[in-house]
Design a protein around this motif. Structure first.
Motif, mmCIF file in Angstrom:
data_model
loop_
_atom_site.group_PDB
_atom_site.id
_atom_site.type_symbol
_atom_site.label_atom_id
_atom_site.label_comp_id
_atom_site.label_asym_id
_atom_site.label_seq_id
_atom_site.Cartn_x
_atom_site.Cartn_y
_atom_site.Cartn_z
ATOM 1 N N CYS A 15 19.922 54.916 43.629
ATOM 2 C CA CYS A 15 20.021 54.680 45.069
ATOM 3 C C CYS A 15 19.152 53.521 45.514
ATOM 4 O O CYS A 15 17.943 53.509 45.262
ATOM 5 C CB CYS A 15 19.601 55.935 45.848
ATOM 6 S SG CYS A 15 20.883 57.179 45.927
ATOM 7 N N GLY A 16 19.755 52.568 46.208
ATOM 8 C CA GLY A 16 19.025 51.513 46.893
ATOM 9 C C GLY A 16 18.978 51.812 48.375
ATOM 10 O O GLY A 16 19.526 52.822 48.840
ATOM 11 N N SER A 17 18.351 50.924 49.137
ATOM 12 C CA SER A 17 18.214 51.173 50.567
ATOM 13 C C SER A 17 19.562 51.204 51.279
ATOM 14 O O SER A 17 19.730 51.913 52.266
ATOM 15 C CB SER A 17 17.315 50.105 51.197
ATOM 16 O OG SER A 17 17.846 48.812 50.954
ATOM 17 N N SER A 18 20.548 50.446 50.777
ATOM 18 C CA SER A 18 21.872 50.434 51.405
ATOM 19 C C SER A 18 22.977 50.516 50.362
ATOM 20 O O SER A 18 24.107 50.101 50.607
ATOM 21 C CB SER A 18 22.058 49.164 52.246
ATOM 22 O OG SER A 18 21.940 48.010 51.439
ATOM 23 N N SER A 19 22.649 51.051 49.203
ATOM 24 C CA SER A 19 23.635 51.117 48.127
ATOM 25 C C SER A 19 23.426 52.366 47.277
ATOM 26 O O SER A 19 22.375 53.000 47.322
ATOM 27 C CB SER A 19 23.548 49.875 47.233
ATOM 28 O OG SER A 19 22.310 49.845 46.553
ATOM 29 N N GLY A 42 25.481 52.420 55.782
ATOM 30 C CA GLY A 42 24.828 52.345 57.082
ATOM 31 C C GLY A 42 25.266 51.168 57.924
ATOM 32 O O GLY A 42 24.829 51.020 59.075
ATOM 33 N N SER A 43 26.163 50.336 57.388
ATOM 34 C CA SER A 43 26.642 49.165 58.139
ATOM 35 C C SER A 43 27.996 49.469 58.772
ATOM 36 O O SER A 43 28.497 50.592 58.707
ATOM 37 C CB SER A 43 26.763 47.958 57.208
ATOM 38 O OG SER A 43 27.903 48.075 56.379
ATOM 39 N N SER A 44 28.599 48.451 59.321
ATOM 40 C CA SER A 44 29.908 48.624 59.964
ATOM 41 C C SER A 44 31.049 48.674 58.965
ATOM 42 O O SER A 44 32.174 49.041 59.321
ATOM 43 C CB SER A 44 30.156 47.488 60.963
ATOM 44 O OG SER A 44 30.141 46.232 60.288
ATOM 45 N N GLN A 57 39.144 50.569 41.631
ATOM 46 C CA GLN A 57 39.643 51.063 42.908
ATOM 47 C C GLN A 57 38.616 50.790 44.011
ATOM 48 O O GLN A 57 37.416 50.662 43.730
ATOM 49 C CB GLN A 57 39.915 52.572 42.826
ATOM 50 C CG GLN A 57 40.886 52.985 41.742
ATOM 51 C CD GLN A 57 42.323 52.653 42.062
ATOM 52 O OE1 GLN A 57 42.681 52.467 43.219
ATOM 53 N NE2 GLN A 57 43.156 52.562 41.033
ATOM 54 N N LEU A 58 39.091 50.739 45.249
ATOM 55 C CA LEU A 58 38.216 50.524 46.400
ATOM 56 C C LEU A 58 38.517 51.571 47.465
ATOM 57 O O LEU A 58 39.685 51.799 47.813
ATOM 58 C CB LEU A 58 38.423 49.126 46.982
ATOM 59 C CG LEU A 58 37.703 48.815 48.310
ATOM 60 C CD1 LEU A 58 36.190 48.821 48.103
ATOM 61 C CD2 LEU A 58 38.160 47.482 48.871
ATOM 62 N N ILE A 59 37.468 52.226 47.956
ATOM 63 C CA ILE A 59 37.598 53.200 49.045
ATOM 64 C C ILE A 59 36.754 52.707 50.220
ATOM 65 O O ILE A 59 35.549 52.485 50.082
ATOM 66 C CB ILE A 59 37.111 54.597 48.616
ATOM 67 C CG1 ILE A 59 37.952 55.120 47.448
ATOM 68 C CG2 ILE A 59 37.162 55.571 49.792
ATOM 69 C CD1 ILE A 59 37.439 56.434 46.872
ATOM 70 N N GLU A 60 37.375 52.522 51.359
ATOM 71 C CA GLU A 60 36.644 52.127 52.565
ATOM 72 C C GLU A 60 36.089 53.377 53.250
ATOM 73 O O GLU A 60 36.811 54.362 53.439
ATOM 74 C CB GLU A 60 37.580 51.389 53.532
ATOM 75 C CG GLU A 60 38.214 50.124 52.954
ATOM 76 C CD GLU A 60 37.243 48.971 52.863
ATOM 77 O OE1 GLU A 60 36.099 49.097 53.366
ATOM 78 O OE2 GLU A 60 37.614 47.930 52.279
ATOM 79 N N GLN A 65 28.538 55.037 57.860
ATOM 80 C CA GLN A 65 28.337 56.110 56.891
ATOM 81 C C GLN A 65 27.263 55.697 55.878
ATOM 82 O O GLN A 65 27.191 54.541 55.464
ATOM 83 C CB GLN A 65 29.635 56.444 56.156
ATOM 84 C CG GLN A 65 30.714 57.041 57.050
ATOM 85 C CD GLN A 65 30.338 58.426 57.527
ATOM 86 O OE1 GLN A 65 30.291 59.368 56.754
ATOM 87 N NE2 GLN A 65 30.070 58.554 58.818
ATOM 88 N N ALA A 66 26.434 56.669 55.451
ATOM 89 C CA ALA A 66 25.294 56.358 54.582
ATOM 90 C C ALA A 66 25.396 57.117 53.262
ATOM 91 O O ALA A 66 26.480 57.457 52.807
ATOM 92 C CB ALA A 66 23.994 56.665 55.308
ATOM 93 N N HIS A 67 24.241 57.417 52.660
ATOM 94 C CA HIS A 67 24.212 57.949 51.304
ATOM 95 C C HIS A 67 24.941 59.285 51.154
ATOM 96 O O HIS A 67 25.611 59.521 50.142
ATOM 97 C CB HIS A 67 22.759 58.104 50.832
ATOM 98 C CG HIS A 67 22.048 56.804 50.667
ATOM 99 N ND1 HIS A 67 21.538 56.100 51.736
ATOM 100 C CD2 HIS A 67 21.765 56.067 49.564
ATOM 101 C CE1 HIS A 67 20.969 54.988 51.295
ATOM 102 N NE2 HIS A 67 21.084 54.948 49.985
ATOM 103 N N SER A 68 24.811 60.159 52.139
ATOM 104 C CA SER A 68 25.463 61.469 52.026
ATOM 105 C C SER A 68 26.982 61.313 51.961
ATOM 106 O O SER A 68 27.652 62.029 51.204
ATOM 107 C CB SER A 68 25.073 62.361 53.207
ATOM 108 O OG SER A 68 25.412 61.756 54.442
ATOM 109 N N ALA A 69 27.529 60.364 52.735
ATOM 110 C CA ALA A 69 28.972 60.118 52.695
ATOM 111 C C ALA A 69 29.393 59.544 51.344
ATOM 112 O O ALA A 69 30.456 59.887 50.811
ATOM 113 C CB ALA A 69 29.365 59.162 53.818
ATOM 114 N N ALA A 70 28.553 58.683 50.788
ATOM 115 C CA ALA A 70 28.858 58.122 49.470
ATOM 116 C C ALA A 70 28.851 59.208 48.405
ATOM 117 O O ALA A 70 29.725 59.245 47.520
ATOM 118 C CB ALA A 70 27.849 57.028 49.132
ATOM 119 N N ILE A 71 27.874 60.115 48.479
ATOM 120 C CA ILE A 71 27.820 61.238 47.534
ATOM 121 C C ILE A 71 29.044 62.129 47.705
ATOM 122 O O ILE A 71 29.652 62.582 46.721
ATOM 123 C CB ILE A 71 26.530 62.056 47.739
ATOM 124 C CG1 ILE A 71 25.293 61.249 47.326
ATOM 125 C CG2 ILE A 71 26.598 63.368 46.965
ATOM 126 C CD1 ILE A 71 25.071 61.133 45.848
#
Length: 403
Positions: A15-19, A42-44, A57-60, A65-71
């Motif tokens: 985990c990074g600050s925005s990744s 956490g960005s737009s 693959q790419l999921i928008e 949305q932040a880390h919890s959404a990514a998890i």
């Protein structure tokens, strides 16, 4: 053993600050099952890119949305592709372990407290690591969670190497000292290089240069880290992609009194606007700078020359603790792929018994390991691709299997 039947799959989270970088690996073979990167969290416009069965693959994600959404997205992918049944652990890359953590550990409440305390020394990385751990604990309640520390490999440094020449109370009361980073990478390439050269790791003296957007050098004596270029934070040491590396601390006073910079502006200047990017005024990407240098761009040429000069100077300095050098190791994105930088650095270090075989150097790219010095070289130069994810997976699997 097939991937689908292996009982040794480990989910690795970085985990990074925005990744959020993730991968599922077979800890017995290092074979990758799925891997990906959630970025701009956490960005737009956050998104998740991943690779599974050779397909990208790419999921928008929804805005902000932040880390919890990514998890949560990762959990959905794991369930969709039926990958959960073989998971035995989750391994977390934790950037800063302070002095408390000298090896990988099973995460419990006390470990969380220790990571939280160490996070003050690297707030951007540390707090992101904690977010990732919390999200993974909520999503993978039945799996052991293991912390693997970037700083652990360097805990064998002596106090003459890790202390700053500051009032001693700053160390005893606040932990202000040099810790070093990229520990999993330096550890991994040390073992692989010893195997490549067919010599015992406990009798091996190496200098490892991990070169990417972040760069560090490590002096390894008899298989143990005795000094490294990064310090209290990952800013100290070499010139990097966007980081300045070593500077005169008096610069802070100049920037504040003469240019009215505040602390955040100075931090941004040194971490985000300097290094290869700052000198070239083109990019922090070494490939872009090399192309511009070949085309005659003077600032690109200067950026490369500065980068190589400072790297060679740091390598030479580490002969003091080592006295004898068996091999110089290049790893990381730049170290593994830039034959230009490797050649420039080795040329400046010829007095250490190093040379560069141009054919071998050009061939050692794109994940290819090999010796790039001549057969007659007194000291070997080696390109060794790193695999930090596998180190994390191995440690996590080992701890999980002891439970």
């Amino acid at each position: 053993m097939s991937l689908q039947s292996s009982p040794h799959h480990v989910l690795v989270l970085n985990c990074g600050s925005s990744s959020l970088k993730f991968a599922i690996l077979d800890a017995t073979t290092s074979e990758e099952v799925i891997s990906g990167l959630a970025e701009r969290l956490g960005s737009s416009s956050p998104s998740v890119k991943y690779k599974y069965l050779g397909k990208k693959q790419l999921i928008e994600l929804a805005p902000d949305q932040a880390h919890s959404a990514a998890i949560n997205t990762l959990v959905s992918l794991i369930n969709e592709h039926h990958l959960a049944e073989n998971l035995i652990a989750v391994g977390h890359r934790v950037v800063h372990g302070g002095e408390h953590f000298t090896k990988s550990v099973l995460i419990d409440d006390d470990v969380i407290k220790g990571i939280t305390q160490a996070a003050t020394l690297a707030p951007l990385h540390g707090h992101a690591n904690l977010l990732g751990i919390a999200a993974a604990q909520a999503s993978f309640k039945g799996l052991p969670q293991v912390a693997v520390f970037d700083t652990a490999f360097h805990q064998t440094m002596g106090n003459v190497a890790y202390l700053y020449a500051l009032p001693y109370k700053l160390y005893t009361d606040y932990g202000v000292r040099r810790y070093g980073f990229h520990g999993t990478s330096h550890y991994y390439v040390t073992g692989q290089t010893a195997a490549l050269l067919n010599q015992p790791i406990k009798q091996s003296n190496f200098i490892s240069a991990h070169l990417g957007n972040g760069c560090s050098v490590c002096a390894i004596k008899n298989g143990k880290s005795v000094d490294t270029s990064m310090g209290l934070t990952p800013l100290e040491g070499l010139m990097m992609g966007t980081r300045s590396g070593d500077i005169d601390p008096g610069l802070f006073n100049f920037l504040t009194t003469q240019l009215n910079y505040d602390a955040q502006q100075i931090d941004d200047l040194l971490n985000q606007q300097s290094g290869l990017l700052g000198i070239s005024e083109l990019s922090n990407d070494c490939r872009t700078i090399e192309e511009a240098a070949v085309a005659g761009n003077e600032k690109a040429i200067l950026a490369l020359e500065m980068f190589c000069y400072r790297l060679a100077k740091q390598i030479a300095a580490f002969m003091v603790p080592l006295q004898r050098l068996d091999a110089l190791i290049f790893t990381g994105g730049i170290g593994e792929n830039s034959d230009i930088i490797r050649d420039k650095v080795i040329t400046q270090l010829s007095y250490l018994g190093l040379d560069c075989d141009s054919t071998a150097n050009l061939a050692a790219r794109f994940g290819t390991q090999g010796i790039i010095s001549s057969h007659n070289a007194k000291t070997k130069a080696v390109v060794m691709p790193t695999n930090e994810e596998w180190v994390i997976a191995l440690d996590a699997a080992s701890i999980a299997q002891e439970l």
